[in-house]
Design an enzyme around this catalytic site. Structure first.
Site, mmCIF file in Angstrom:
data_model
loop_
_atom_site.group_PDB
_atom_site.id
_atom_site.type_symbol
_atom_site.label_atom_id
_atom_site.label_comp_id
_atom_site.label_asym_id
_atom_site.label_seq_id
_atom_site.Cartn_x
_atom_site.Cartn_y
_atom_site.Cartn_z
ATOM 1 N N ASP A 147 -67.783 20.550 -35.776
ATOM 2 C CA ASP A 147 -67.434 19.139 -35.575
ATOM 3 C C ASP A 147 -67.369 18.354 -36.878
ATOM 4 O OD1 ASP A 147 -67.313 19.479 -32.848
ATOM 5 O OD2 ASP A 147 -69.371 18.830 -32.497
ATOM 6 N N ARG A 182 -40.870 17.382 -24.041
ATOM 7 C CA ARG A 182 -42.088 17.061 -23.301
ATOM 8 C C ARG A 182 -43.093 16.291 -24.151
ATOM 9 N NH1 ARG A 182 -42.804 22.906 -20.527
ATOM 10 N NH2 ARG A 182 -41.758 22.482 -18.552
ATOM 11 N N MET A 189 -62.579 19.467 -29.403
ATOM 12 C CA MET A 189 -64.013 19.207 -29.416
ATOM 13 C C MET A 189 -64.337 18.010 -30.303
ATOM 14 S SD MET A 189 -65.785 22.977 -29.394
ATOM 15 C CE MET A 189 -65.815 23.957 -27.878
ATOM 16 N N ARG A 274 -47.887 17.466 -20.176
ATOM 17 C CA ARG A 274 -48.825 18.561 -19.894
ATOM 18 C C ARG A 274 -50.130 18.324 -20.654
ATOM 19 N NH1 ARG A 274 -45.066 19.256 -16.966
ATOM 20 N NH2 ARG A 274 -43.956 21.204 -16.484
ATOM 21 N N GLN A 282 -61.691 27.078 -30.251
ATOM 22 C CA GLN A 282 -61.874 26.361 -31.516
ATOM 23 C C GLN A 282 -63.019 26.932 -32.354
ATOM 24 O OE1 GLN A 282 -61.492 21.846 -30.624
ATOM 25 N NE2 GLN A 282 -61.539 22.852 -28.643
ATOM 26 N N SER A 518 -50.873 28.516 -57.994
ATOM 27 C CA SER A 518 -51.663 28.957 -59.141
ATOM 28 C C SER A 518 -52.808 28.001 -59.471
ATOM 29 C CB SER A 518 -50.763 29.110 -60.372
ATOM 30 O OG SER A 518 -49.715 30.020 -60.131
ATOM 31 N N ARG A 647 -55.477 53.228 -54.146
ATOM 32 C CA ARG A 647 -54.107 52.825 -53.836
ATOM 33 C C ARG A 647 -53.864 51.416 -54.355
ATOM 34 N NH1 ARG A 647 -52.252 56.015 -49.420
ATOM 35 N NH2 ARG A 647 -53.155 58.091 -49.739
#
Length: 745
Positions: A147, A182, A189, A274, A282, A518, A647
């Site tokens: 929070d 929409r 939270m 919606r 979260q 950078s 590698r």
């Protein structure tokens, strides 16, 4: 070390830092499992930790040592048992990572400690001789909370990781909202703190937010919200997003729910709406680069605070202000935090805002300044002589946050009645094609989540044709200039400032906002794009390390970008637990390679293939002309004599990132607004060198520094980097906490 309260990404990094830092400084390190419950129960819940016990912790989410609610610790009898368990295990200091409740309990424990020890002796639980070395208890607090609700610190461990989850979710919602035209109401939270809602709203370009610190009018908030969203729709915006903190209220303390907001959008505006409640997603996932750095640096400082503590020292809380780790009195910080909720309950919302850190108020002001509903009437009411014309240009390589900065600057201008102009494709675009375009609100509205540069960028400087640049500045009568970019942007500002004596058109306030992965621009410890780059590198290296862990006996040499500046390599090395980092400032020597190979031999020999920890070495692309990434891998493979393999891994331009990180979006917005205010406030400065400045974060402050002073005194021009290696403490910490065994530290 104990983790308590709600879990937060980065807690594992804090545990690792505390354990390894303590061991490196010849202390015994213990982990208390399951929070205060483990402290009360004792036994197997208290475990002495070795160096290898925390290997791999950096890439883990939540807390591997657990956390739990503990009713027993709230009672004195429980704290008495906890004190006995600590003394029996030889523990005289406790580092607590948790929220305000956890830290309050810890400080209460310390205040009662002498009495608890005396009682244990008087009842025969402990002998006086056994209790004598433990007369005093040292408490240090780390704040772990998604929070970000602790006063006296800019960020708590886990907050930016949580914000990243939210922004990613809203970015995904953004696409479907646009597709269907929409509206979405997103609940996040934040019971008593609106930080997540505010920052998510700012970082995603939300239309409206609800936070408990600045509640809207109970009588008018519905009309106000709908008016703003309707105005945005009339300007051509196809999607609408409203973000609601779970603790949102109006100014009469009535709850504002996502359902209520949805009903208003449907009834008043007829929008297909919606609701998305993000919930505990979260808290999930691994920590982002910033939280790994924060938890690590704070964990190391917490150990130092323990070692420097005296019985008279107030319990400290480890905090961060801008880029500076600091210590604050724990009790005072907790009291300030609790007073925010009290101020809200008393309807003193100005006090509630003032009790949050200064960043919070600035970000709220930035949201208000860049989320405009009616720019046209403002321009009409402003006298013509006050309608500033401000140019924005991107210079250098693309960096995450460039578009967010351009958007914020343009929106601020429009909200003030000014005219923002974009110079497309840098100074070559200006001199060759007269590529100046006035920006509208709809042009820039969706840019905040886009990577790269929407107005185009390149490395060309004004001296490509300084006279022609001056001609166009005069033609459009610019009143100010914002240059967003890296070292080339810094050089461009220097050239323009130097040319003022010959070209009056440049005698206007000009400011450079550093934006480069950078992070090599003098005058700042943070550049836009560097956080996006580091998150991309952390994800890449986590995947590489997983591969190395699976094969048990493999080392990866990872080549990272950064030019002749070792910031990215050092920061990334700290965040992924690299066994070694090669930077241009230090170069690479045969002696160093020999030591690193010997360290690898020792580590692989000790774990006998049982340990899952993969091995990484990070090499900056310019660290050495001779010791290339491939050559280092070949040397390791040759010296390994078949006992392990090596590698190479080169992420390349993946490091420039895709979608900018929330931090880059937020700081781009905040700093761009400050740049516009700088231009406003320096209209009469003329040729004053201070009117051509670089904005930057230095330690605990945001500052403007004269480009002339920076160029002459703080710049290694040939190496394209600042003279001061401000990440030196990070390199020292990374070395200490790397895969090196304690005897090698």
């Amino acid at each position: 070390m104990i983790t308590s309260g709600g879990d937060a990404p980065g807690m594992c990094a804090a545990v690792r830092a505390v354990v390894r830092s303590a061991i490196a400084k010849n202390c015994d390190a213990f982990a208390i499992y399951e929070g205060y419950e483990g402290l009360v129960q004792g036994g197997d819940m208290i475990k002495q930790m070795s160096w290898e016990d925390v290997r791999g912790y950096l890439s883990e989410g939540g807390t591997l040592i657990g956390t739990a609610r503990c009713a027993a610790f709230r009672e004195r009898a429980g704290r008495l048992r906890a004190a006995r368990n600590m003394i029996v295990n030889g523990i005289d200091a406790l580092i607590v990572c948790g929220g305000d409740g956890s830290l309050t309990g810890a400080d209460l424990f310390r205040s009662e400690w002498p009495g608890l020890v005396a009682e244990l002796v008087s009842t025969g639980e402990l002998t006086a001789a056994a209790a004598e070395p433990y007369r005093h208890l040292t408490i240090v607090g780390l704040v772990g909370s998604i929070d970000n609700d602790m006063s006296s610190t800019d960020a708590t461990i886990g907050a930016f990781s949580s914000l990243s989850r939210i922004c990613q979710s809203v970015d995904f919602i953004d696409a479907t909202a646009f597709s269907h035209s929409r509206a979405f109401v997103v609940e996040v939270m934040g019971r008593h703190c609106g930080w997540l809602a505010l920052m998510a709203g700012l970082a995603t370009g939300a239309d409206y937010i609800f936070i408990p610190e600045q509640p809207p009018s109970a009588q008018t908030w519905g009309d106000e919200m709908c008016a703003i969203i309707d105005a945005h729709r009339k300007k051509g915006k196809r999607k609408s997003v409203v973000i609601v903190a779970e603790g949102a209220i109006d100014n009469e303390l009535n709850p504002v729910t996502a359902e209520h907001v949805k009903d208003l959008l449907v009834q008043k505006l007829g929008l297909d709406t919606r609701i998305t409640t993000l919930g505990h997603v979260q808290r999930g996932g691994t920590a982002v680069a910033y939280d790994r750095m924060l938890a690590t640096m704070q964990g190391v400082d917490a150990v130092d605070a323990v070692l420097e503590s005296t019985p008279e020292t107030p319990s400290p809380m480890i905090a961060i202000t801008e880029n500076k780790i600091s210590r604050k009195p724990l009790v005072e910080s907790v009291a300030l935090t609790k007073s925010v909720a009290a101020a809200i309950e008393a309807k003193d919302f100005d006090k509630a805002m003032a009790l949050r850190d200064t960043d919070f108020a600035e970000y709220y002001a930035a949201f208000q300044a860049t989320t405009i509903a009616d720019d046209d009437s403002k321009a009409a009411s402003l006298p013509a002589e006050n309608r500033l014309k401000i140019a924005i240009v991107n210079v250098g390589a693309p960096a995450g946050g460039m578009n967010a900065a351009t958007r914020a600057a343009a929106c601020y201008c429009l909200a003030r009645g000014y005219k923002p102009y974009a110079i497309h494709n840098g100074f070559t675009g200006l001199t060759r094609h007269d590529s100046v375009r006035e920006l509208s609100w709809l042009d820039v509205e969706a840019w905040i989540i886009r990577g790269g540069s929407e107005i185009g960028t390149n490395r060309s400087l004004p001296d490509v044709d300084i006279g022609m640049v001056a001609y166009y500045f005069q033609k459009y009568q610019f009143d100010g200039l914002l240059i967003v970019g890296g070292f080339e942007a810094f050089l461009a500002l220097h050239q323009l400032e130097r040319a003022r004596k010959n070209y009056p058109a440049f005698r206007i306030p000009m400011v450079c906002l550093p934006a480069t992965i950078s992070n090599n621009v003098p005058g700042t410890e943070y550049s836009l794009g560097s956080d996006t780059c580091l998150n991309a590198l952390v994800d890449y290296c986590d995947a590489i390390k997983q591969s190395a862990s699976a094969t048990r006996r493999r080392v990866f040499v990872v080549e990272v970008q950064g030019g002749k500046c070792g910031y990215v390599a050092t920061y990334a090395g700290l965040c992924v637990g690299a066994i070694a980092v090669y930077s241009p400032e230090e170069g690479i020597t045969i002696r160093q390679l020999e030591q690193d190979v010997e360290r690898l031999r020792t580590n692989f020999g000790a774990d006998q293939g049982q340990n899952r920890g993969g091995k990484l070495l990070l090499r900056n692309e310019k660290a050495s002309k001779v010791f290339t990434t491939q050559l280092i891998a070949d040397i390791i493979r040759e010296e390994a004599k078949g006992r392990f393999d090596a590698r190479t891994a080169i992420p390349g331009h993946v490091q420039q990132g895709g979608i900018p990180s929330p931090m880059d979006r937020l700081r781009a917005t905040r700093l761009a607004v400050k740049c516009m205010q700088f231009i406003e406030n320096n209209q009469s400065a003329g040729s004053d060198s201070a009117s051509a400045s670089v904005i930057g974060i230095l330690g605990a402050k945001v500052v403007f520094s004269s480009v002339r002073d920076l160029y002459e005194h703080e710049t290694e021009v040939d190496n394209r980097r600042p003279r001061r290696v401000f990440w030196a403490a990070m390199k020292k910490t990374s070395n200490m906490l790397s895969g090196t065994s304690p005897t090698d530290v």
